[in-house]
Design an enzyme around this catalytic site. Structure first.
Site, PDB file in Angstrom:
ATOM      1  N   LYS A 192       0.796  -1.231   0.000  1.00  0.00           N
ATOM      2  CA  LYS A 192       0.000   0.000   0.000  1.00  0.00           C
ATOM      3  C   LYS A 192       0.828   1.280   0.000  1.00  0.00           C
ATOM      4  CE  LYS A 192      -4.431  -1.311   0.273  1.00  0.00           C
ATOM      5  NZ  LYS A 192      -5.478  -0.798  -0.635  1.00  0.00           N
TER       6      LYS A 192
ATOM      7  N   SER B 163      -8.764   0.028   6.339  1.00  0.00           N
ATOM      8  CA  SER B 163      -8.820  -1.007   7.371  1.00  0.00           C
ATOM      9  C   SER B 163      -7.454  -1.225   8.010  1.00  0.00           C
ATOM     10  CB  SER B 163      -9.317  -2.309   6.759  1.00  0.00           C
ATOM     11  OG  SER B 163      -8.455  -2.711   5.728  1.00  0.00           O
TER      12      SER B 163
ATOM     13  N   GLN C 154      -1.410   2.756   6.925  1.00  0.00           N
ATOM     14  CA  GLN C 154       0.030   2.832   7.170  1.00  0.00           C
ATOM     15  C   GLN C 154       0.759   3.415   5.966  1.00  0.00           C
ATOM     16  OE1 GLN C 154       1.673  -0.855   9.136  1.00  0.00           O
ATOM     17  NE2 GLN C 154      -0.477  -1.455   9.018  1.00  0.00           N
TER      18      GLN C 154
ATOM     19  N   GLY D 233      -7.455  -2.333  -6.725  1.00  0.00           N
ATOM     20  CA  GLY D 233      -6.389  -1.438  -7.176  1.00  0.00           C
ATOM     21  C   GLY D 233      -5.085  -2.159  -7.461  1.00  0.00           C
ATOM     22  N   LEU D 234      -4.714  -3.077  -6.598  1.00  0.00           N
ATOM     23  CA  LEU D 234      -3.472  -3.827  -6.799  1.00  0.00           C
ATOM     24  C   LEU D 234      -3.593  -4.723  -8.027  1.00  0.00           C
ATOM     25  CD1 LEU D 234      -0.631  -4.644  -5.743  1.00  0.00           C
ATOM     26  CD2 LEU D 234      -1.766  -6.444  -4.417  1.00  0.00           C
TER      27      LEU D 234
ATOM     28  N   ASP E 274     -16.800  -9.991  -4.388  1.00  0.00           N
ATOM     29  CA  ASP E 274     -17.491  -9.031  -5.249  1.00  0.00           C
ATOM     30  C   ASP E 274     -16.791  -8.868  -6.593  1.00  0.00           C
ATOM     31  OD1 ASP E 274     -15.811  -7.887  -3.033  1.00  0.00           O
ATOM     32  OD2 ASP E 274     -15.790  -6.162  -4.374  1.00  0.00           O
TER      33      ASP E 274
ATOM     34  N   LYS F 243       9.306 -19.218   6.171  1.00  0.00           N
ATOM     35  CA  LYS F 243       9.861 -18.296   7.187  1.00  0.00           C
ATOM     36  C   LYS F 243       9.437 -16.856   6.931  1.00  0.00           C
ATOM     37  CE  LYS F 243      11.846 -22.037   8.514  1.00  0.00           C
ATOM     38  NZ  LYS F 243      11.111 -22.861   9.506  1.00  0.00           N
TER      39      LYS F 243
ATOM     40  N   SER G 223       0.712  -9.964  -0.327  1.00  0.00           N
ATOM     41  CA  SER G 223       0.478  -8.524  -0.366  1.00  0.00           C
ATOM     42  C   SER G 223       0.674  -7.808   0.962  1.00  0.00           C
ATOM     43  CB  SER G 223      -0.920  -8.236  -0.924  1.00  0.00           C
ATOM     44  OG  SER G 223      -1.881  -9.049  -0.305  1.00  0.00           O
TER      45      SER G 223
END
Lengths: 327, 327
Positions: free
Chosen positions: B55, B80, B85, B188-189, B216, B280, B311
């Site tokens: 993001k 969310s 961030q 968007g991604l 959706d 890991k 992601s």
């Protein structure tokens, strides 16, 4: 008889042998770590390697060169858990049998994973029994070859391939590191990396990092002779409890290592939490000591470029949860 | 008015803008995953990105182009947790203020990290309140610019830079992926990656992956119109609960996406455990859906080369412990 030490050519040959089987582990640079260090820190992420630790490299390089006619019974090794997985996975890839002598108090996931990679696990008592004697007996009975976890030039050459990658990956981002910090148990990884790095970058310092109370390499490098730890257990760094440097690893270390750093178990826990929360990496205690040395400012990273090797990620869910304060 | 959609040139420009600030996240190939998939699987590890999720890319690309004279109050966003961030970190890097409208039930670590990156957090009730209205009011009061989490061509262009990297990193290891699987909330991604990948590799299929009950996008791609989810909460994938595709993201998706896959929360938990134990890597539920689709065989990986995008990695220690069965 003079000791056979690994050369840069041995390491280059090992890399050719290993390359098709390796995970291309990143040399990761993260702003959250740079901020903490006040300089550039590049993490060589060998926790992401096949078997979850660098140990696959040395094991595969050694086992691929074992004389199968002379050793029809396969290979035998002693290991607290990561060499065990490396030997088991390498032997299985090469189509031969492996038996691993593991301490009874080794982390359960390391024992389970060693079996899953195809190894036969033989447990021993870390304090009361002599694992070398058990392994020697097995080698005789089975006509199997011993794969020492560190004190072997072929094993060291395999571990040294991490150093070749550090040099080329650092060059690819235009960096020549001032120092490389490497976790140390017997000294195979540190000596191998130092041999590889110093062949290209002779002024780069390579330092070992050990847990408090298990700093045999740091003390040996200072005194000029192989020192022993007073204790055989008692750190959370289960992978770094070797009693004393090997003959070969110490001979190499005296030539190429700049010295040794020491971190506490609490500093290791902090590093594991940082790796989880900020880097999103799963790191085991023994694999976190070099990162711990950076975060605890055991090495002057400010304004410099430092490589820290994350050497393993095989941590139980229970131990990670306890360290995260979530258990 | 016709919608402005992100172009490949927008994505290339975004990459130039972003490059100095990005973590060079690896395209990781691991034998343990290839064995499970029966083919080659390459993981684009955006959990290792700055802020622990992709993001940051879209947020930085957008915010760096905000007209500061027109919007002296900085930026406002709804999120969310990961967009939160990204916006907070990007705004702080660019020296402007950010206010983030976050659901009251967002994971605690996401709220804490958003604040740590310099964002002001404003909580709302996911079911009873309208976050868009709250954000619009804040924008008016503060003369601040809205940074939509997905339905914006500049945000999408930023996310699309992941696709440019997938193409070049795959080419560097001699691979042209048959498919790219991408987590989808608003799209968007997925739309950004698909635009970037298809510019170089027109036959590569890009598919979205969504949690059960929040599919959706998959349903919209099938029906040809923007479908809505019946529920607003109820999956562990807190990052993937957007109610419906955006106008822009759906318009892009119709052009470049091959369809949508769906995974259950239990399949996501399996993927998180696999990432922890075998890879890991720390992966959050929403970040694990593409890996889950591979492991649960929602896509025919056998004999093919598949890229799965991880992601995000912003998972609480408590939730990870519970999923690992260690809490």
């Amino acid at each position: 008889m003079s000791l056979r030490l690994p050369t840069i050519d041995d390491i280059r040959e090992a890399h050719e042998r290993l390359r098709p089987h390796l995970v291309a582990t990143p040399l990761l640079e993260h702003p959250a770590l740079n901020e903490r260090a006040g300089g550039r820190v590049l993490l060589k992420c060998e926790n992401l390697q096949r078997v979850g630790a660098f140990k696959f490299r040395g094991a595969y390089n050694k086992i691929s060169q074992v004389d199968r006619a002379a050793f029809p019974g396969g290979v035998v090794a002693c290991s607290s858990g990561n060499h065990a997985q490396g030997v088991a996975a390498a032997a299985t890839l090469l189509g031969i049998k492996s038996a691993i002598v593991m301490p009874a108090d080794a982390p359960a996931m390391k024992v389970a994973r060693t079996k899953a990679f195809g190894g036969e696990v033989i447990a021993y008592d870390r304090v009361k029994e002599d694992r070398e004697a058990i392994a020697a007996r097995l080698c005789g009975e089975r006509r199997a070859a011993m794969v020492h976890p560190f004190d072997d030039w072929q094993v060291m050459a395999g571990q040294g391939t991490v150093g070749l990658e550090i040099v080329s990956q650092a060059a690819a981002v235009g960096v020549a590191p001032d120092a490389v910090l490497v976790a140390c148990s017997g000294g195979g990884l540190a000596g191998g990396i130092a041999t590889a790095v110093k062949a290209s970058l002779p002024t780069t310092e390579i330092l070992t990092v050990e847990p408090e109370g298990f700093d045999d390499m740091a003390r040996s490098l200072r005194s000029g002779r192989r020192e022993r730890n007073a204790r055989l257990s008692g750190s959370i760094c289960d992978a770094l409890l070797a009693e004393t440097p090997g003959e070969t690893t110490f001979a190499v270390g005296q030539q190429v290592l700049a010295g040794g750093l020491v971190v506490s178990d609490d500093e290791v826990r902090d590093a594991i939490r940082f790796a989880f929360a900020d880097l999103k990496l799963v790191v085991e205690p023994g694999g976190a000591v070099a990162l711990a040395a950076v975060l605890a400012r055991r090495y002057p990273t400010k304004g410099r470029t430092t490589v820290a090797v994350i050497s393993g990620g095989n941590i139980d869910g229970g131990m990670l949860s306890a360290i995260l304060g979530a258990a």
